[in-house]
Motif scaffolding. Structure first.
Motif, PDB file in Angstrom:
ATOM      1  N   LYS A  35       0.779  -1.232   0.000  1.00 28.96           N
ATOM      2  CA  LYS A  35       0.000   0.000   0.000  1.00 28.96           C
ATOM      3  C   LYS A  35       0.815   1.289   0.000  1.00 28.96           C
ATOM      4  N   CYS A  36       2.039   1.243   0.497  1.00 32.31           N
ATOM      5  CA  CYS A  36       2.753   2.504   0.726  1.00 32.31           C
ATOM      6  C   CYS A  36       4.067   2.576  -0.045  1.00 32.31           C
ATOM      7  N   ASN A  37       4.321   3.724  -0.610  1.00 35.92           N
ATOM      8  CA  ASN A  37       5.629   3.967  -1.230  1.00 35.92           C
ATOM      9  C   ASN A  37       6.180   5.339  -0.819  1.00 35.92           C
ATOM     10  N   GLN A  38       5.637   5.899   0.258  1.00 36.40           N
ATOM     11  CA  GLN A  38       6.034   7.247   0.675  1.00 36.40           C
ATOM     12  C   GLN A  38       7.109   7.242   1.776  1.00 36.40           C
ATOM     13  N   ARG A  39       7.155   6.179   2.587  1.00 37.96           N
ATOM     14  CA  ARG A  39       8.141   6.050   3.660  1.00 37.96           C
ATOM     15  C   ARG A  39       8.086   7.240   4.634  1.00 37.96           C
ATOM     16  N   VAL A  40       6.884   7.687   4.925  1.00 36.22           N
ATOM     17  CA  VAL A  40       6.712   8.859   5.801  1.00 36.22           C
ATOM     18  C   VAL A  40       7.145   8.572   7.235  1.00 36.22           C
ATOM     19  N   CYS A  41       7.145   7.310   7.622  1.00 39.54           N
ATOM     20  CA  CYS A  41       7.523   6.948   8.994  1.00 39.54           C
ATOM     21  C   CYS A  41       8.983   7.298   9.288  1.00 39.54           C
ATOM     22  N   LEU A  42       9.822   7.336   8.260  1.00 37.62           N
ATOM     23  CA  LEU A  42      11.242   7.644   8.443  1.00 37.62           C
ATOM     24  C   LEU A  42      11.435   9.064   8.968  1.00 37.62           C
ATOM     25  N   GLU A  43      10.547   9.964   8.575  1.00 35.94           N
ATOM     26  CA  GLU A  43      10.726  11.381   8.896  1.00 35.94           C
ATOM     27  C   GLU A  43      10.507  11.679  10.375  1.00 35.94           C
ATOM     28  N   LYS A  44       9.629  10.932  11.025  1.00 34.26           N
ATOM     29  CA  LYS A  44       9.222  11.268  12.390  1.00 34.26           C
ATOM     30  C   LYS A  44       9.984  10.517  13.486  1.00 34.26           C
ATOM     31  N   CYS A  45      10.696   9.480  13.138  1.00 34.58           N
ATOM     32  CA  CYS A  45      11.380   8.695  14.165  1.00 34.58           C
ATOM     33  C   CYS A  45      12.480   9.524  14.829  1.00 34.58           C
ATOM     34  N   PRO A  46      12.384   9.800  16.131  1.00 38.72           N
ATOM     35  CA  PRO A  46      13.347  10.687  16.789  1.00 38.72           C
ATOM     36  C   PRO A  46      14.744  10.082  16.950  1.00 38.72           C
ATOM     37  N   THR A  47      14.843   8.769  16.911  1.00 36.46           N
ATOM     38  CA  THR A  47      16.159   8.124  17.081  1.00 36.46           C
ATOM     39  C   THR A  47      16.684   7.510  15.792  1.00 36.46           C
ATOM     40  N   LYS A  48      15.904   7.628  14.724  1.00 35.87           N
ATOM     41  CA  LYS A  48      16.254   7.035  13.428  1.00 35.87           C
ATOM     42  C   LYS A  48      16.399   5.517  13.523  1.00 35.87           C
ATOM     43  N   ALA A  49      15.562   4.930  14.375  1.00 33.92           N
ATOM     44  CA  ALA A  49      15.585   3.477  14.528  1.00 33.92           C
ATOM     45  C   ALA A  49      14.966   2.780  13.324  1.00 33.92           C
ATOM     46  N   ILE A  50      14.098   3.507  12.610  1.00 34.73           N
ATOM     47  CA  ILE A  50      13.505   2.937  11.394  1.00 34.73           C
ATOM     48  C   ILE A  50      14.422   3.241  10.223  1.00 34.73           C
ATOM     49  N   GLU A  51      14.725   2.212   9.444  1.00 31.63           N
ATOM     50  CA  GLU A  51      15.635   2.365   8.307  1.00 31.63           C
ATOM     51  C   GLU A  51      14.974   1.964   7.010  1.00 31.63           C
ATOM     52  N   GLU A  52      15.428   2.579   5.949  1.00 32.46           N
ATOM     53  CA  GLU A  52      14.971   2.215   4.618  1.00 32.46           C
ATOM     54  C   GLU A  52      15.758   1.011   4.132  1.00 32.46           C
ATOM     55  N   CYS A  53      15.069   0.060   3.547  1.00 29.52           N
ATOM     56  CA  CYS A  53      15.729  -1.125   2.984  1.00 29.52           C
ATOM     57  C   CYS A  53      16.021  -0.854   1.514  1.00 29.52           C
ATOM     58  N   LEU A  54      17.274  -0.884   1.154  1.00 24.89           N
ATOM     59  CA  LEU A  54      17.674  -0.624  -0.216  1.00 24.89           C
ATOM     60  C   LEU A  54      17.840  -1.920  -0.977  1.00 24.89           C
ATOM     61  N   ILE A  55      17.440  -1.925  -2.230  1.00 29.10           N
ATOM     62  CA  ILE A  55      17.491  -3.145  -3.050  1.00 29.10           C
ATOM     63  C   ILE A  55      18.931  -3.562  -3.313  1.00 29.10           C
ATOM     64  N   SER A  56      19.830  -2.623  -3.551  1.00 30.43           N
ATOM     65  CA  SER A  56      21.186  -2.957  -3.961  1.00 30.43           C
ATOM     66  C   SER A  56      22.013  -3.577  -2.842  1.00 30.43           C
ATOM     67  N   SER A  57      21.815  -3.088  -1.619  1.00 28.73           N
ATOM     68  CA  SER A  57      22.618  -3.619  -0.516  1.00 28.73           C
ATOM     69  C   SER A  57      21.954  -3.317   0.812  1.00 28.73           C
ATOM     70  N   LEU A  58      22.282  -4.079   1.804  1.00 23.32           N
ATOM     71  CA  LEU A  58      21.755  -3.862   3.144  1.00 23.32           C
ATOM     72  C   LEU A  58      22.579  -2.799   3.831  1.00 23.32           C
ATOM     73  N   ARG A  59      22.095  -2.300   4.954  1.00 24.65           N
ATOM     74  CA  ARG A  59      22.748  -1.254   5.700  1.00 24.65           C
ATOM     75  C   ARG A  59      24.258  -1.486   5.835  1.00 24.65           C
ATOM     76  N   MET A  60      25.066  -0.542   5.367  1.00 23.10           N
ATOM     77  CA  MET A  60      26.508  -0.659   5.423  1.00 23.10           C
ATOM     78  C   MET A  60      27.125   0.582   6.068  1.00 23.10           C
ATOM     79  N   ARG A  61      26.288   1.364   6.764  1.00 21.59           N
ATOM     80  CA  ARG A  61      26.741   2.633   7.272  1.00 21.59           C
ATOM     81  C   ARG A  61      27.790   2.442   8.382  1.00 21.59           C
ATOM     82  N   ALA A  62      28.624   3.431   8.560  1.00 20.29           N
ATOM     83  CA  ALA A  62      29.641   3.353   9.611  1.00 20.29           C
ATOM     84  C   ALA A  62      28.970   3.511  10.959  1.00 20.29           C
ATOM     85  N   VAL A  63      29.510   2.833  11.956  1.00 17.21           N
ATOM     86  CA  VAL A  63      28.955   2.949  13.303  1.00 17.21           C
ATOM     87  C   VAL A  63      30.050   3.396  14.243  1.00 17.21           C
TER      88      VAL A  63
END
Length: 277
Positions: free
Chosen positions: A249-277
């Motif tokens: 039903k959704c392709n807007q990903r509006v939930c990402l904008e409101k999360c105060p801790t950025k615990a919600i992540e976008e899943c990318l087709i090309s690769s999984l989360r590879m960000r530095a920690v």
């Protein structure tokens, strides 16, 4: 001397006799395998991961050929392509196979996370978890000893320099063995085309969760309120995404904008989360 020669000769004749008997029995009693079993086994990926519920690819091949109740789509790593081939060979109908991949629901590595104690035991997450639920202050987080990496027979998992498992989405077959071995249930199998997911596994209340991890889900419910399709629910202090609703039903990903801790992540087709920690 003559007695020794006689004994050796008798033992040799007895051994020869029983050898001939066993050879004859083996030939007469041998069960010929259906050649179709070998054909099915040849098209399986040979990962021997056991995700089909059988003890390896040969056992599944025999079961799917000999037992009409065993479906042709149980080989998770093989996905739809293998399921279709097995169905064609066995004459069975192949149900749709939902492709999934492993997602690590933790972003706070053991190397920098607050700890209850310094662990110096076996290099194994299951073993470490036995002692006070592991060394990490957050009892829901990744222990970081790589049991999941060792379990993956497809080489899709590795530990980064901080001690967090990283999933290569291109290599991940979705067999689920890494999720099964994790004592914390940090790894979740999610649909390959999932839009978003929650990179946190903590069921602690907000203040405690945030104390142990700056990117923890605090269960505030802002994402739930933002989602127009009710694809997100708060369960036991943790946001949970219903990927089927989200994908359908959704392709807007509006939930990402409101999360105060950025615990919600976008899943990318090309690769999984590879960000530095």
């Amino acid at each position: 001397m003559q007695i020794i020669i006689t004994i050796v000769a008798v033992m040799g004749l007895v051994g020869l006799f029983f050898g001939l008997v066993l050879a004859f029995a083996n030939k007469k009693l041998a069960i010929e395998l259906d050649p179709l079993i070998h054909k099915v086994e040849d098209i399986l990926p040979k990962g021997q991961c056991g995700s089909c519920g059988f003890a390896g690819c040969s056992a599944y091949a025999e079961a799917v050929v000999m037992n009409e109740d065993v479906p042709p789509n149980l080989c998770v790593p093989g996905k739809k392509a293998v399921a279709d081939k097995v169905a064609e060979l066995t004459g069975k109908a192949a149900a749709e196979v939902e492709s999934k991949f492993a997602f690590v629901k933790c972003t706070n590595p053991i190397s920098i996370a607050e700890k209850k104690y310094e662990y110096s035991g076996l290099d194994d997450c299951v073993a470490a978890n036995i002692l006070l639920s592991g060394p990490k202050a957050c009892e829901y987080g990744c222990i970081g000893l790589g049991s999941c990496v060792k379990k993956c027979v497809f080489g899709a998992l590795s530990l980064n320099d901080q001690g967090l498992p990283v999933v290569d989405k291109e290599l991940c077959t979705g067999c689920g063995q890494c999720a099964a071995i994790c004592p914390k249930k940090v790894i979740e199998m999610i649909p390959i085309d999932a839009h978003v997911t929650v990179a946190c596994n903590s069921h602690d209340k907000g203040a405690i969760a945030r104390k142990y991890c700056p990117t923890a889900c605090i269960g505030c419910g802002l994402c739930k309120k933002q989602c127009p399709y009710e694809a997100i629910q708060i369960k036991n202090n943790l946001a949970v995404v219903d990927s089927n609703i989200c994908i359908g039903k959704c392709n807007q990903r509006v939930c990402l904008e409101k999360c105060p801790t950025k615990a919600i992540e976008e899943c990318l087709i090309s690769s999984l989360r590879m960000r530095a920690v």
